[in-house]
Design a protein around this motif. Structure first.
Motif, PDB file in Angstrom:
ATOM      1  N   HIS A 237      -2.416   8.947   0.707  1.00 31.18           N
ATOM      2  CA  HIS A 237      -1.769   8.023   1.648  1.00 31.18           C
ATOM      3  C   HIS A 237      -2.891   7.451   2.511  1.00 31.18           C
ATOM      4  O   HIS A 237      -3.579   8.177   3.226  1.00 31.18           O
ATOM      5  CB  HIS A 237      -0.735   8.746   2.514  1.00 31.18           C
ATOM      6  N   PHE A 238      -3.080   6.139   2.435  1.00 30.86           N
ATOM      7  CA  PHE A 238      -4.208   5.477   3.090  1.00 30.86           C
ATOM      8  C   PHE A 238      -3.701   4.511   4.151  1.00 30.86           C
ATOM      9  O   PHE A 238      -2.854   3.658   3.877  1.00 30.86           O
ATOM     10  CB  PHE A 238      -5.038   4.728   2.041  1.00 30.86           C
ATOM     11  N   GLU A 239      -4.219   4.653   5.378  1.00 24.57           N
ATOM     12  CA  GLU A 239      -3.810   3.782   6.473  1.00 24.57           C
ATOM     13  C   GLU A 239      -5.016   3.086   7.079  1.00 24.57           C
ATOM     14  O   GLU A 239      -6.111   3.654   7.156  1.00 24.57           O
ATOM     15  CB  GLU A 239      -3.106   4.581   7.582  1.00 24.57           C
ATOM     16  N   LEU A 240      -4.783   1.867   7.547  1.00 22.42           N
ATOM     17  CA  LEU A 240      -5.751   1.132   8.352  1.00 22.42           C
ATOM     18  C   LEU A 240      -5.108   0.865   9.702  1.00 22.42           C
ATOM     19  O   LEU A 240      -3.994   0.339   9.772  1.00 22.42           O
ATOM     20  CB  LEU A 240      -6.126  -0.196   7.671  1.00 22.42           C
ATOM     21  N   ARG A 241      -5.801   1.259  10.759  1.00 21.14           N
ATOM     22  CA  ARG A 241      -5.299   1.029  12.110  1.00 21.14           C
ATOM     23  C   ARG A 241      -6.221   0.044  12.823  1.00 21.14           C
ATOM     24  O   ARG A 241      -7.439   0.215  12.831  1.00 21.14           O
ATOM     25  CB  ARG A 241      -5.260   2.345  12.891  1.00 21.14           C
ATOM     26  N   VAL A 242      -5.627  -0.961  13.432  1.00 22.73           N
ATOM     27  CA  VAL A 242      -6.360  -1.937  14.226  1.00 22.73           C
ATOM     28  C   VAL A 242      -5.927  -1.779  15.673  1.00 22.73           C
ATOM     29  O   VAL A 242      -4.766  -2.027  16.003  1.00 22.73           O
ATOM     30  CB  VAL A 242      -6.098  -3.375  13.729  1.00 22.73           C
ATOM     31  N   ASN A 243      -6.854  -1.300  16.509  1.00 19.85           N
ATOM     32  CA  ASN A 243      -6.528  -0.961  17.897  1.00 19.85           C
ATOM     33  C   ASN A 243      -5.337  -0.005  17.957  1.00 19.85           C
ATOM     34  O   ASN A 243      -4.475  -0.111  18.831  1.00 19.85           O
ATOM     35  CB  ASN A 243      -6.244  -2.225  18.720  1.00 19.85           C
ATOM     36  N   GLY A 244      -5.286   0.912  17.003  1.00 25.68           N
ATOM     37  CA  GLY A 244      -4.232   1.917  16.965  1.00 25.68           C
ATOM     38  C   GLY A 244      -2.979   1.494  16.234  1.00 25.68           C
ATOM     39  O   GLY A 244      -2.157   2.332  15.891  1.00 25.68           O
ATOM     40  N   LYS A 245      -2.821   0.207  15.968  1.00 21.96           N
ATOM     41  CA  LYS A 245      -1.605  -0.280  15.310  1.00 21.96           C
ATOM     42  C   LYS A 245      -1.787  -0.282  13.795  1.00 21.96           C
ATOM     43  O   LYS A 245      -2.771  -0.802  13.288  1.00 21.96           O
ATOM     44  CB  LYS A 245      -1.289  -1.695  15.786  1.00 21.96           C
ATOM     45  N   PRO A 246      -0.853   0.328  13.038  1.00 22.93           N
ATOM     46  CA  PRO A 246      -0.976   0.301  11.576  1.00 22.93           C
ATOM     47  C   PRO A 246      -0.758  -1.097  11.024  1.00 22.93           C
ATOM     48  O   PRO A 246       0.182  -1.800  11.420  1.00 22.93           O
ATOM     49  CB  PRO A 246       0.130   1.271  11.115  1.00 22.93           C
ATOM     50  N   VAL A 247      -1.653  -1.513  10.133  1.00 21.55           N
ATOM     51  CA  VAL A 247      -1.528  -2.810   9.476  1.00 21.55           C
ATOM     52  C   VAL A 247      -1.638  -2.602   7.974  1.00 21.55           C
ATOM     53  O   VAL A 247      -2.141  -1.583   7.508  1.00 21.55           O
ATOM     54  CB  VAL A 247      -2.612  -3.808   9.962  1.00 21.55           C
ATOM     55  N   ASN A 248      -1.193  -3.579   7.227  1.00 26.27           N
ATOM     56  CA  ASN A 248      -1.271  -3.496   5.766  1.00 26.27           C
ATOM     57  C   ASN A 248      -2.746  -3.531   5.332  1.00 26.27           C
ATOM     58  O   ASN A 248      -3.450  -4.527   5.563  1.00 26.27           O
ATOM     59  CB  ASN A 248      -0.523  -4.676   5.146  1.00 26.27           C
ATOM     60  N   PRO A 249      -3.250  -2.466   4.708  1.00 27.21           N
ATOM     61  CA  PRO A 249      -4.678  -2.447   4.336  1.00 27.21           C
ATOM     62  C   PRO A 249      -5.002  -3.284   3.107  1.00 27.21           C
ATOM     63  O   PRO A 249      -6.180  -3.602   2.875  1.00 27.21           O
ATOM     64  CB  PRO A 249      -4.941  -0.963   4.070  1.00 27.21           C
ATOM     65  N   THR A 250      -4.008  -3.649   2.319  1.00 21.41           N
ATOM     66  CA  THR A 250      -4.275  -4.315   1.039  1.00 21.41           C
ATOM     67  C   THR A 250      -5.115  -5.582   1.175  1.00 21.41           C
ATOM     68  O   THR A 250      -6.074  -5.773   0.395  1.00 21.41           O
ATOM     69  CB  THR A 250      -2.950  -4.627   0.324  1.00 21.41           C
ATOM     70  N   PRO A 251      -4.863  -6.470   2.134  1.00 22.13           N
ATOM     71  CA  PRO A 251      -5.702  -7.678   2.233  1.00 22.13           C
ATOM     72  C   PRO A 251      -7.165  -7.383   2.563  1.00 22.13           C
ATOM     73  O   PRO A 251      -8.026  -8.233   2.332  1.00 22.13           O
ATOM     74  CB  PRO A 251      -5.030  -8.474   3.373  1.00 22.13           C
ATOM     75  N   TYR A 252      -7.443  -6.192   3.093  1.00 16.07           N
ATOM     76  CA  TYR A 252      -8.812  -5.842   3.476  1.00 16.07           C
ATOM     77  C   TYR A 252      -9.579  -5.162   2.346  1.00 16.07           C
ATOM     78  O   TYR A 252     -10.789  -4.984   2.432  1.00 16.07           O
ATOM     79  CB  TYR A 252      -8.797  -4.897   4.685  1.00 16.07           C
ATOM     80  N   LEU A 253      -8.854  -4.751   1.285  1.00 14.90           N
ATOM     81  CA  LEU A 253      -9.477  -3.999   0.198  1.00 14.90           C
ATOM     82  C   LEU A 253     -10.104  -4.931  -0.833  1.00 14.90           C
ATOM     83  O   LEU A 253      -9.527  -5.941  -1.196  1.00 14.90           O
ATOM     84  CB  LEU A 253      -8.422  -3.099  -0.467  1.00 14.90           C
ATOM     85  N   GLN A 254     -11.275  -4.515  -1.316  1.00 13.58           N
ATOM     86  CA  GLN A 254     -11.986  -5.305  -2.329  1.00 13.58           C
ATOM     87  C   GLN A 254     -12.168  -4.513  -3.591  1.00 13.58           C
ATOM     88  O   GLN A 254     -12.396  -3.312  -3.535  1.00 13.58           O
ATOM     89  CB  GLN A 254     -13.353  -5.728  -1.798  1.00 13.58           C
TER      90      GLN A 254
END
Length: 254
Positions: A237-254
């Motif tokens: 289970h992989f999460e990306l947090r931006v300033n503590g808020k969870p966001v969809n990580p898929t657009p950031y993955l390469q």
């Protein structure tokens, strides 16, 4: 005979009238209903002041830190500095927890070091900079090989990548390990990496952790092995947090 009857009738009428008068003057024996307005409703809990979080049921310090983009160790240290009796393992509902570094604490440390020489201001920033500052719009590499079995949504807060127990879990970007443990319910063995003051990534359900808190990691470095702790099947289970808020990580993955 008629006179005697008339007297008897008059006496009876007088007696009945007297009884009615007495009956009407008799006080009520059944009390009137009374509404008790003395018990006031409990006052609502005031909102947390700026820089603080008010503890809710089920919270842990690690979860509070994750939800606010902070390292659990930092949050514990800030609160202990502000309140020496603070116990990170025994927070209670409605407690106030510092979620930002107290400015007074920072300035006090700098003031203590100024008399030592011209370079005294340099160590403090460098101690906090094992975390590599990422450029805006951080670019992440895939943390595991496998099929995405669950997409990001309001309840999932990340993506799930299916795989097999023991497969490598990789750091999606360089940074510093700020948490490695299993105190967050529902995450199992968890690693959290802080990439800068904006971005955190979290890697959950591991069978084995191969890094510890404080470790600096490179992008693509192995940090754990896939598992099913607190899960029904092996997955990351992989999460990306931006300033503590969870966001969809898929657009950031390469």
């Amino acid at each position: 005979m008629s006179t005697s009857l008339s007297k008897s009738l008059l006496i009876a009428l007088m007696s009945a009238s007297l009884m009615l008068t007495v009956g009407c003057s008799t006080p009520r024996t059944k009390p009137a209903s009374v509404t008790d307005r003395t018990s006031a409703l409990p006052e609502p809990t005031p909102p947390a002041p700026p820089g603080y979080y008010r503890v809710k049921k089920g919270d842990t310090l690690a979860r509070i830190a994750l939800d606010h983009g902070q390292a659990p160790r930092d949050v514990a240290q800030w609160n202990i500095a502000a309140n020496p009796s603070f116990n990170p393992n025994m927070i209670e509902v409605d407690d106030l927890v510092l979620i930002r570094a107290p400015a007074g604490l920072k300035s006090a440390k700098v003031a203590d070091k100024k008399p030592a020489g011209d370079k005294v201001d340099e160590p403090a920033p460098e101690v906090k900079k094992p975390e590599v500052v990422a450029e805006p719009g951080i670019r992440l590499s895939w943390p595991a090989k496998g099929k995405v079995s669950a997409e990001f949504n309001e309840t999932n807060k990340g993506i799930d990548i299916a795989g097999k127990v023991g497969e490598p879990i990789l750091a999606a970007s360089e940074g510093k390990v700020v948490y490695a443990g299993n105190s967050l319910r529902g995450y199992g063995n968890l690693v959290i990496i802080k990439h800068d003051n904006t971005y955190l990534t979290a890697y959950a359900h591991n069978s084995k952790l191969v890094v510890k808190e404080g470790d600096a990691v490179r992008k693509g470095q192995k940090i754990a092995e896939m598992g099913d702790t607190d899960a029904t099947s092996p997955k990351l289970h992989f999460e990306l947090r931006v300033n503590g808020k969870p966001v969809n990580p898929t657009p950031y993955l390469q």
